[in-house]
Design a protein around this motif. Structure first.
Motif, PDB file in Angstrom:
ATOM      1  N   ILE A 188       0.294  -8.506  -0.868  1.00 29.73           N
ATOM      2  CA  ILE A 188       0.680  -7.385  -1.732  1.00 29.73           C
ATOM      3  C   ILE A 188      -0.220  -6.173  -1.481  1.00 29.73           C
ATOM      4  CG2 ILE A 188       0.695  -6.630  -4.158  1.00 29.73           C
ATOM      5  CD1 ILE A 188       1.722  -9.503  -4.811  1.00 29.73           C
ATOM      6  N   LYS A 189      -1.498  -6.436  -1.304  1.00 35.55           N
ATOM      7  CA  LYS A 189      -2.441  -5.345  -1.018  1.00 35.55           C
ATOM      8  C   LYS A 189      -2.026  -4.604   0.252  1.00 35.55           C
ATOM      9  CE  LYS A 189      -6.170  -6.520   1.090  1.00 35.55           C
ATOM     10  NZ  LYS A 189      -7.465  -7.145   1.441  1.00 35.55           N
ATOM     11  N   HIS A 190      -1.707  -5.365   1.304  1.00 34.76           N
ATOM     12  CA  HIS A 190      -1.351  -4.728   2.574  1.00 34.76           C
ATOM     13  C   HIS A 190       0.012  -4.044   2.498  1.00 34.76           C
ATOM     14  CE1 HIS A 190      -4.904  -6.115   4.515  1.00 34.76           C
ATOM     15  NE2 HIS A 190      -4.617  -7.394   4.341  1.00 34.76           N
ATOM     16  N   LEU A 191       0.954  -4.646   1.788  1.00 28.90           N
ATOM     17  CA  LEU A 191       2.263  -4.000   1.629  1.00 28.90           C
ATOM     18  C   LEU A 191       2.119  -2.668   0.915  1.00 28.90           C
ATOM     19  CD1 LEU A 191       5.650  -5.572   0.795  1.00 28.90           C
ATOM     20  CD2 LEU A 191       4.864  -3.682  -0.628  1.00 28.90           C
ATOM     21  N   SER A 192       1.301  -2.659  -0.133  1.00 30.06           N
ATOM     22  CA  SER A 192       1.081  -1.434  -0.899  1.00 30.06           C
ATOM     23  C   SER A 192       0.512  -0.328  -0.015  1.00 30.06           C
ATOM     24  CB  SER A 192       0.138  -1.727  -2.067  1.00 30.06           C
ATOM     25  OG  SER A 192      -0.111  -0.561  -2.809  1.00 30.06           O
ATOM     26  N   THR A 193      -0.450  -0.685   0.845  1.00 32.19           N
ATOM     27  CA  THR A 193      -1.062   0.309   1.734  1.00 32.19           C
ATOM     28  C   THR A 193      -0.074   0.794   2.794  1.00 32.19           C
ATOM     29  OG1 THR A 193      -3.247  -0.684   1.415  1.00 32.19           O
ATOM     30  CG2 THR A 193      -2.956   0.719   3.348  1.00 32.19           C
ATOM     31  N   LEU A 194       0.617  -0.139   3.437  1.00 33.07           N
ATOM     32  CA  LEU A 194       1.508   0.213   4.542  1.00 33.07           C
ATOM     33  C   LEU A 194       2.691   1.068   4.095  1.00 33.07           C
ATOM     34  CD1 LEU A 194       1.467  -3.255   6.326  1.00 33.07           C
ATOM     35  CD2 LEU A 194       0.582  -1.127   7.299  1.00 33.07           C
ATOM     36  N   PHE A 195       3.206   0.774   2.898  1.00 34.60           N
ATOM     37  CA  PHE A 195       4.364   1.513   2.398  1.00 34.60           C
ATOM     38  C   PHE A 195       3.948   2.691   1.487  1.00 34.60           C
ATOM     39  CE2 PHE A 195       6.349  -2.291   3.895  1.00 34.60           C
ATOM     40  CZ  PHE A 195       7.656  -1.945   4.184  1.00 34.60           C
ATOM     41  N   GLU A 196       2.629   2.847   1.335  1.00 32.62           N
ATOM     42  CA  GLU A 196       2.105   3.874   0.425  1.00 32.62           C
ATOM     43  C   GLU A 196       2.789   3.756  -0.941  1.00 32.62           C
ATOM     44  OE1 GLU A 196       2.648   7.589   2.414  1.00 32.62           O
ATOM     45  OE2 GLU A 196       1.131   7.175   3.933  1.00 32.62           O
ATOM     46  N   ALA A 197       2.841   2.511  -1.409  1.00 35.41           N
ATOM     47  CA  ALA A 197       3.560   2.204  -2.641  1.00 35.41           C
ATOM     48  C   ALA A 197       2.593   1.771  -3.733  1.00 35.41           C
ATOM     49  CB  ALA A 197       4.553   1.063  -2.387  1.00 35.41           C
ATOM     50  N   GLU A 198       3.031   1.940  -4.959  1.00 33.64           N
ATOM     51  CA  GLU A 198       2.275   1.459  -6.119  1.00 33.64           C
ATOM     52  C   GLU A 198       2.982   0.244  -6.682  1.00 33.64           C
ATOM     53  OE1 GLU A 198       1.053   2.812 -10.676  1.00 33.64           O
ATOM     54  OE2 GLU A 198       2.070   4.234  -9.361  1.00 33.64           O
ATOM     55  N   LEU A 199       2.328  -0.909  -6.613  1.00 31.45           N
ATOM     56  CA  LEU A 199       2.952  -2.146  -7.106  1.00 31.45           C
ATOM     57  C   LEU A 199       2.543  -2.387  -8.559  1.00 31.45           C
ATOM     58  CD1 LEU A 199       3.212  -2.729  -3.891  1.00 31.45           C
ATOM     59  CD2 LEU A 199       3.633  -5.050  -4.722  1.00 31.45           C
ATOM     60  N   THR A 200       3.525  -2.662  -9.385  1.00 29.00           N
ATOM     61  CA  THR A 200       3.287  -2.983 -10.783  1.00 29.00           C
ATOM     62  C   THR A 200       4.029  -4.263 -11.116  1.00 29.00           C
ATOM     63  OG1 THR A 200       5.157  -1.630 -11.506  1.00 29.00           O
ATOM     64  CG2 THR A 200       3.009  -0.563 -11.439  1.00 29.00           C
ATOM     65  N   LEU A 201       3.439  -5.064 -11.992  1.00 28.41           N
ATOM     66  CA  LEU A 201       4.058  -6.340 -12.363  1.00 28.41           C
ATOM     67  C   LEU A 201       5.212  -6.087 -13.329  1.00 28.41           C
ATOM     68  CD1 LEU A 201       3.817  -9.413 -11.940  1.00 28.41           C
ATOM     69  CD2 LEU A 201       2.389  -9.474 -13.992  1.00 28.41           C
ATOM     70  N   LYS A 202       6.391  -6.537 -12.973  1.00 26.31           N
ATOM     71  CA  LYS A 202       7.559  -6.388 -13.857  1.00 26.31           C
ATOM     72  C   LYS A 202       7.469  -7.417 -14.976  1.00 26.31           C
ATOM     73  CE  LYS A 202      12.651  -6.578 -13.795  1.00 26.31           C
ATOM     74  NZ  LYS A 202      12.847  -5.595 -14.847  1.00 26.31           N
ATOM     75  N   VAL A 203       7.600  -6.944 -16.218  1.00 22.41           N
ATOM     76  CA  VAL A 203       7.510  -7.855 -17.366  1.00 22.41           C
ATOM     77  C   VAL A 203       8.878  -7.945 -18.047  1.00 22.41           C
ATOM     78  CG1 VAL A 203       5.067  -7.520 -17.767  1.00 22.41           C
ATOM     79  CG2 VAL A 203       6.700  -5.949 -18.820  1.00 22.41           C
TER      80      VAL A 203
END
Length: 235
Positions: A220-235
Motif C-alpha cells: 500500500i505504501k508503494h502504491l500510494s507513492t507510485l500513483f501519487e494517491a492518498e489511501l484511506t480506510l473505507k469504513v
C-alpha cells in the motif's frame, strides 16, 4: 481529479462474493462518468482498492485455454477448490490463503490514461516490496507480472496480474504469493506458460512464514507513492 483511494480490507472472502462486489463498485464509477458526459457536469469519481485473501479457487481469463486446468471437477472438490471463468485478461491462475490479492478499481482519468503504464506501476509496486526483503523482482518480456531470475532455467513467477478496463475504469488486479501453498499450482499451467515455476515470498526467504498484514502495508505504501494517491480506510 480525485486521487483518494479508499482501501477495503477483507481477510478471507469467497471469490464470487468479492467479484460481485468489484462489479458493483466498477458500475458505480462508470455510472458517474456516463452521467457526467451526458449532463456535461464534473462530479468526482471515487477510486477503490480491495485487499483480500480467497479460499482455494482457480480463475480463467476470457482469452485463456481451459486445457490449462489439469484437474476435473471431482479433483477440484477433493482439493476444496472452486473454478470460475471470468472477464479479465490473462489465462488461468490460482488464489488461496496466504496470497495477497489486490483489486484496484480506479478511474484512471484521475491519474493517467495509459493501461500499459498502469500495469508497469503495479509491477513496480511488487518489485519495490520484494526489495524490502532483499529479493530482486523483475519483469519478463511479453509476460505480465513479476518474476525472479528472469532469463535463467530457474525463472519463477511470484506475482500474477490480469486486469479489465472500460472507459478508463479498472478492475481485477494482482495476486502476490506470500505464504501461499504452492502445491495448488500443480493443478494448472499457471498463466498458460509451460515449464516455468511459481514461488512465494516465504519460499524465497527460506521458509519463514510472514505476517501478511505487514506485507500488505508495504504494498500500500508503494502504491500510494507510485500513483501519487492518498489511501484511506473505507469504513
Amino acid at each position: 481529479m480525485n486521487k483518494e483511494v479508499q482501501l477495503i480490507e477483507f481477510q478471507l472472502k469467497d471469490y464470487k462474493e468479492t467479484w460481485e462486489y468489484q462489479e458493483t463498485l466498477f458500475k458505480e464509477i462508470l455510472d458517474i462518468k456516463i452521467k457526467n458526459r451526458r449532463e456535461e457536469i464534473e462530479a468526482p469519481t471515487p477510486n477503490y482498492l480491495i485487499s483480500v485473501e480467497h479460499p482455494h479457487v482457480y480463475t480463467l481469463g476470457k482469452s485463456g485455454d481451459i486445457k490449462n486446468l489439469l484437474v476435473n471437477e471431482d479433483e477440484l472438490q477433493k482439493k476444496g477448490a472452486t473454478f470460475y471463468k471470468i472477464n479479465r485478461g490473462g489465462d488461468i491462475t490460482y488464489h488461496g490463503p496466504g496470497q495477497i490479492v489486490g483489486y484496484p478499481i480506479l478511474d484512471l482519468e484521475n491519474f493517467f490514461t495509459d493501461i500499459h503504464k498502469y500495469l508497469r506501476l503495479l509491477e513496480e509496486m511488487i518489485i519495490l516490496t520484494l526489495a524490502e526483503y532483499n529479493i530482486k523482482g523483475e519483469r519478463s518480456k511479453g509476460e505480465t507480472g513479476v518474476w525472479i531470475d528472469v532469463g535463467t532455467p530457474t525463472a519463477r513467477k511470484i506475482c500474477a496480474m490480469g486486469v479489465r478496463a472500460s472507459r478508463w475504469v479498472t478492475m481485477h488486479g494482482f495476486a502476490f504469493n506470500v505464504n501461499t501453498d504452492l502445491s495448488y499450482f500443480d493443478a494448472i499451467i499457471p498463466c498458460g506458460i509451460k515449464n516455468k515455476a511459481v514461488t512465494s515470498l516465504q519460499k524465497e526467504i527460506g521458509g519463514r512464514p510472514l505476517v501478511v498484514k505487514e506485507v500488505q502495508e508495504k504494498l500500500i505504501k508503494h502504491l500510494s507513492t507510485l500513483f501519487e494517491a492518498e489511501l484511506t480506510l473505507k469504513v
